[in-house]
Design a protein around this motif. Structure first.
Motif, PDB file in Angstrom:
ATOM      1  N   TYR A   3      43.207  51.947  49.549  1.00  0.00           N
ATOM      2  CA  TYR A   3      42.989  50.522  49.812  1.00  0.00           C
ATOM      3  C   TYR A   3      42.848  50.273  51.316  1.00  0.00           C
ATOM      4  O   TYR A   3      41.891  49.616  51.761  1.00  0.00           O
ATOM      5  N   LYS A   7      39.377  49.213  53.472  1.00  0.00           N
ATOM      6  CA  LYS A   7      39.309  47.961  54.222  1.00  0.00           C
ATOM      7  C   LYS A   7      38.940  48.216  55.686  1.00  0.00           C
ATOM      8  O   LYS A   7      38.114  47.487  56.269  1.00  0.00           O
ATOM      9  N   ASN A 129      45.936  38.477  46.681  1.00  0.00           N
ATOM     10  CA  ASN A 129      45.311  38.349  47.994  1.00  0.00           C
ATOM     11  C   ASN A 129      44.834  39.723  48.446  1.00  0.00           C
ATOM     12  O   ASN A 129      45.634  40.578  48.812  1.00  0.00           O
ATOM     13  N   GLY A 130      43.517  39.922  48.410  1.00  0.00           N
ATOM     14  CA  GLY A 130      42.969  41.227  48.738  1.00  0.00           C
ATOM     15  C   GLY A 130      42.561  41.384  50.183  1.00  0.00           C
ATOM     16  O   GLY A 130      41.910  42.373  50.536  1.00  0.00           O
ATOM     17  N   GLY A 138      46.167  33.968  46.307  1.00  0.00           N
ATOM     18  CA  GLY A 138      45.418  34.754  45.346  1.00  0.00           C
ATOM     19  C   GLY A 138      44.804  33.889  44.269  1.00  0.00           C
ATOM     20  O   GLY A 138      45.310  32.806  43.954  1.00  0.00           O
ATOM     21  N   SER A 163      46.931  42.474  42.127  1.00  0.00           N
ATOM     22  CA  SER A 163      45.808  43.350  42.470  1.00  0.00           C
ATOM     23  C   SER A 163      45.174  42.949  43.792  1.00  0.00           C
ATOM     24  O   SER A 163      45.060  41.773  44.127  1.00  0.00           O
ATOM     25  N   ARG A 164      44.718  43.979  44.534  1.00  0.00           N
ATOM     26  CA  ARG A 164      44.077  43.759  45.837  1.00  0.00           C
ATOM     27  C   ARG A 164      42.615  44.202  45.841  1.00  0.00           C
ATOM     28  O   ARG A 164      41.897  43.932  46.803  1.00  0.00           O
ATOM     29  N   ASN A 165      42.208  44.910  44.804  1.00  0.00           N
ATOM     30  CA  ASN A 165      40.817  45.366  44.704  1.00  0.00           C
ATOM     31  C   ASN A 165      40.452  45.505  43.235  1.00  0.00           C
ATOM     32  O   ASN A 165      41.288  45.270  42.341  1.00  0.00           O
TER      33      ASN A 165
END
Length: 265
Positions: A3, A7, A129-130, A138, A163-165
């Motif tokens: 992750y 990014k 919040n990704g 989020g 979840s972030r992705n």
């Protein structure tokens, strides 16, 4: 780790940022007397920005993504709807407690329409919040306010807010709802994002029917200059580059089984 690396990598390679870094490198090269490097950096920066903002490159890169999963006929019975986050202005909604939509807000609007069409279906909103750098609410936290206002009762909602992705969307959603054999679930996300999302949900063992929305192209764009305004063209290029890199990265990491997932794959 995947992750954070993804990014950071994307921060440097997205077209606008890459242009800025190349211009900065050219400026530094000029200051220290490396004229050839200065010219090279400036020319590359101009080429990237001009192609991204003034041509139909972005749209042409999006078309194969958007057309990979055509919208199918609606099934007679739907047990659940999964909508992926990305449709809200998280920072604004965190501050103002509203439900401001961004350019991918079609995801949430279509979900409300589907939820009213299938009143017994559960509605899974997947998205925390990704952002690596920005604070924001989020989508799973914002969605109940919008969907409730549009007539979707709170007892039908399943909120996945960690979840972030997209990989975590798929894994965490499956863990929450534990879909049973024979159930019918619709997967709602942007058309350009559907190949990656469908590949990840399949890999996670969550069978879904793809329901693409939020199209950015007509499908008829050809090679040309000034086919759209510069800001939209730049956004299309940025989205397309991100999706193609994401597909390749998820395939290399084993998170999807093929580099360009297809129906029936």
């Amino acid at each position: 780790m995947f992750y954070y690396l993804s990014k950071i990598f994307w921060f440097f390679v997205q077209p606008l940022n890459l242009t800025i870094f190349l211009l900065l490198a050219g400026l530094i090269a000029g200051i220290i007397g490396r004229r050839r490097l200065a010219v090279t950096g400036s020319v590359l920066a101009f080429a990237i920005l001009a192609l991204s903002a003034w041509t139909s490159l972005g749209a042409m890169m999006l078309i194969p993504l958007e057309e990979r999963f055509p919208k199918p006929p609606l099934p007679e019975k739907v047990d659940g709807i999964v909508v992926l986050g990305g449709g809200f202005e998280g920072a604004i909604n965190l501050a103002r407690r509203g439900y401001e939509l961004n350019s991918s807000g079609d995801r949430m609007v279509e979900t409300a329409i589907l939820a009213r069409r299938f009143p017994r279906a559960k509605v899974v909103v997947s998205g925390g919040n990704g952002s690596l750098f920005l604070d924001g609410e989020g989508d799973a936290d914002t969605a109940p306010r919008l969907l409730g206002s549009l007539g979707v009762s709170a007892d039908r909602l399943v909120l996945e807010d960690k979840s972030r992705n997209t990989y975590e969307n798929a894994v965490f959603s499956r863990e929450l709802v534990k879909p049973k054999p024979g159930e019918t679930w619709l997967l709602v996300t942007s058309a350009f994002h559907m190949p990656r999302a469908k590949g990840l949900f399949d890999k996670a063992g969550f069978p879904t029917i793809p329901w693409p929305v939020d199209y950015r192209t007509t499908g008829k764009e050809g090679v040309g200059f000034f086919r759209d305004n510069a800001a939209d063209s730049l956004e299309n290029t940025t989205i397309a580059v991100r999706e193609w890199i994401g597909l390749f990265a998820y395939w290399l990491s084993g998170r999807i089984d093929e580099p360009f997932p297809a129906p029936g794959g």
